[in-house]
Design an enzyme around this catalytic site. Sequence first.
Site, PDB file in Angstrom:
ATOM      1  CD  GLU A 138      -2.615   1.530   0.324  1.00 49.14           C
ATOM      2  OE1 GLU A 138      -2.280   2.121  -0.688  1.00 49.14           O
ATOM      3  OE2 GLU A 138      -3.967   0.968   0.032  1.00 49.14           O
ATOM      4  CB  VAL A 189       0.967   4.422  -4.770  1.00 44.12           C
ATOM      5  CG1 VAL A 189       0.263   5.914  -5.567  1.00 44.12           C
ATOM      6  CG2 VAL A 189       1.435   3.815  -5.739  1.00 44.12           C
ATOM      7  CB  ALA A 234       2.937   7.933   2.492  1.00 43.91           C
ATOM      8  CG  LEU A 268      -2.650   9.477   1.304  1.00 45.04           C
ATOM      9  CD1 LEU A 268      -2.790  10.360   0.040  1.00 45.04           C
ATOM     10  CD2 LEU A 268      -3.725   9.879   2.343  1.00 45.04           C
ATOM     11  N   GLY A 274      15.072  15.637   3.520  1.00 41.71           N
ATOM     12  CA  GLY A 274      14.646  14.253   3.499  1.00 41.71           C
ATOM     13  C   GLY A 274      13.495  14.136   2.693  1.00 41.71           C
ATOM     14  CG  ASP A 320       9.087   8.047  -6.549  1.00 41.93           C
ATOM     15  OD1 ASP A 320       9.342   7.047  -5.995  1.00 41.93           O
ATOM     16  OD2 ASP A 320       8.260   8.973  -6.064  1.00 41.93           O
ATOM     17  CE  LYS A 347       5.473   7.197  -5.156  1.00 47.47           C
ATOM     18  NZ  LYS A 347       5.650   8.468  -4.680  1.00 47.47           N
TER      19      LYS A 347
END
Length: 813
Positions: free
Chosen positions: A606, A609, A611, A613, A664, A678, A682
């Site tokens: 999960e 994509v 984080a 959510l 970060g 990235d 996703k």
Amino acid sequence: MHVLKFGGTSVANSSNIKLITDIFLQHPAAQKIVVVSAFSGITDQLIACGQLAEAGDDRYAEIITGIEKRHLDTTRELLPVSNQSACLSVVKQLCNELETICEGVFSLQELSARSKDRIVSFGELLSSKIISGYLQALGHAHAWLDSRQLIKTDSQFGNAAVVFAVTNENIRQAIAQSQDALFVAPGFIASNDHNLTTTLGRGGSDYTAAIYAAALQAEALEIWTDVSGMMTADPRWVSNAKPLPAISYQEAMELSHFGAKVIYPPTIQPAMQLKIPVWIKNSFAAQDHGTVIQHETNSDNGFIRGISSISNISLISLEGSGMIGIPGFSKRLFEALANEKINVILITQGSSEHSICVGIHAADVQRASMAVNAAFEIEIAGKKVEPVAVENDLSIVALVGDQMKSHPGISGQMFSALGRNGINVRAIAQGSSEKNISAVIAARDVKKAVNVLHESFFEEVQKQLNLFVVGVGNVGRRLLDQLQQQQTFLAEQLRMQVRVVGVANSRQMYFDDKGVDLNNWKHLLEENGEAQTPDSLVQAIVSRNLRNSVFVDITASDVVASLYEHLLRKSIAVVACNKIAAASALSHYKKLKSLAREFNTSFLFETNVGAGLPVIGTLNDLVKSGDVMHKIEAVLSGTLNFVFNHYDGSRPFAAVVRQAQQEGYTEPDPRLDLGGTDVMRKILILSREAGYALEMDDITNNGFLPASCYEGSVENFYTEMEKHEAHFAGLLQAAQAAGCKLKFVASFENGKASVGLKHISPESDFYHLYGKDNIVLYYTQRYLEQPLVVKGAGAGADVTASGVFADIMRVIH
Ligand code: ADP
Ligand code: ASP
Ligand code: MG
């Protein structure tokens, strides 16, 4: 009359003997027989003595010295000095006799079953004589009964069969002729019609007690041991095992037949015939209720009573077309085994009658296969039957309960629980009485199987998850914190025990089978960790063979991602924060998913994509319920949001990127974010989860970085961005001129996916997207006009960790 039997641990030393003496002296029964085992460990030592002597190894003498010392010491501790000498000399005399016999074995280098019985008989002789001596010292009138003279058997040394008519008569006479009300008798030992010592099988003192009880029609038989009754499973393996207040004779027989060592199987029969209740009581917690084994039990207490297991099992199977429909095949098979006195533990026969499979003790396998091959010599030569096939290193797990037959679905639950945990079942047998279902499995899986079944049938209240967390950076650390904080809540509210059994970083790994102390994991990993390699990590996880195991990957490492396949094949669930596997070649992604299905486990990601959510979960729910995905529009990069939210022309683009990296937000190489890779991963994952077969190469990347930015090192990247400031300023100005903001958007429509920088006008759902927020719009068959929107913080260690946490919880449905 009450018969009380005290086992090896109950008489292991002087303080235990004092304890049990109090128990039987205070017992209210008018007449009592106390049957005792050898001190714990002594029977094994005596067997070792005999074997060493037989092998010509004079160390047997040291063992005898040790045995003698333990018994002399115990005598001295129990008896006042003034009363010791008689008892000490009995001990010495018995030990001398033992030594003489062993010397004989040593010089002949031959140990017959008969001599072995003679040797082991000293364990019970010694313990019962010492207890008798102690009673005498205390001034309690009693008689010592010589079980050898009273209990008569055949000559099957080691496991002799009782001749009940003579035995019952002997016992009745001995008691009738005595003035005493208290008797002490050695368990386990008997003799044949030539008065040669025999034994009743390992654990046989229970049986001795039952023989006395039956002969005298005792009111009760009490088996005093070191646990508070017959439990739902062996408490050494299952920490949540519970004592059963009452069980039927049948259930006790089944449980002990299938390995519940707390009572020796033949014990039940004589008691059952006369309906003598059998109590199992704890010498060390006499106030505990214990278990009563009796004729009928209350069926309200659930229909499964317990789970037991036997190890060191081999299967022999006889197969062949020549067997079909011909009567007498199984009779011949069992006759061949019976002639060799081989105990058959389990039988299964295929419905085609094409094969018979028999479970026996591994020690018997050689003799069994020779005997069966000999019995079917002609058929084997005529190729009607195959020679016996043997499988070793097996165990049996059995589920026992009188009421099982009236409850369908139990075997389904049993085998699906085993299957979910990767435990392969070799053979299944259900007793015709339907009081047990037993399964033959690999010996290495047996402890896990017993726990899995116990959890499934007795602990709706307590499920255990065993986690292996790899990667303890920002997110990993937060996850461990969250797990630690939630432990009590999960245990109390959800009845779940979530334990971290292993933690690892890229160099080290640390395991604790009872659960790593989460207040101190960092120190433990650094100070006590072992060197970690991919192989050693997988090996350490797989070899633990724990139920409900979950591998949690919070790294960005392709090496770690390459381990999933192996783990899934072992039914270990994988929860990945790492995106590499889900975004790898389609064939590999599919393979991992199908392995998870095949091995009854989960592959969840999960947090790949958005984080924490619920982006993938929501999509899965839509697809599962039959919705069809038409279009996805999403802003999915925390880094790019940060960069474009902060880039307002007042500072160079490169400086904003540098800030994002320092805070970060970026991957170690920020080009993975800035260049769109990235986001491509996703949207690739989302399209796949929506049911489309896409590869990374199928995704159009309308990147905005000048080509030279991709060359050289990360530092070079910054220099190049600085050189191209005018390009970035131009992008911004063009957007502002159109009244728009810049957002890096991922889209999927008509089976095609793309990513790229877009002008976002104020009426767009994407316009008011601040900070780390991500947004995903799903346009589906059901959400045609107005999309289903998932929006919220799409980056950050805490939310990501909580997304991983939620996946972990999803593993156990
Ligand atoms: P004793 O020496 O008193 O005869 P045993 O060692 O023969 O004792 O039997 C008691 C042991 O049986 C317990 O300590 C326990 O570990 C084991 N055991 C195995 N299965 C069960 C079960 N279902 N319930 C209780 N004890 C069990
Ligand atoms: N001492 C014997 C054994 O260890 C019998 C018993 O303890 O029940 O097998
Ligand atoms: Mg026992």
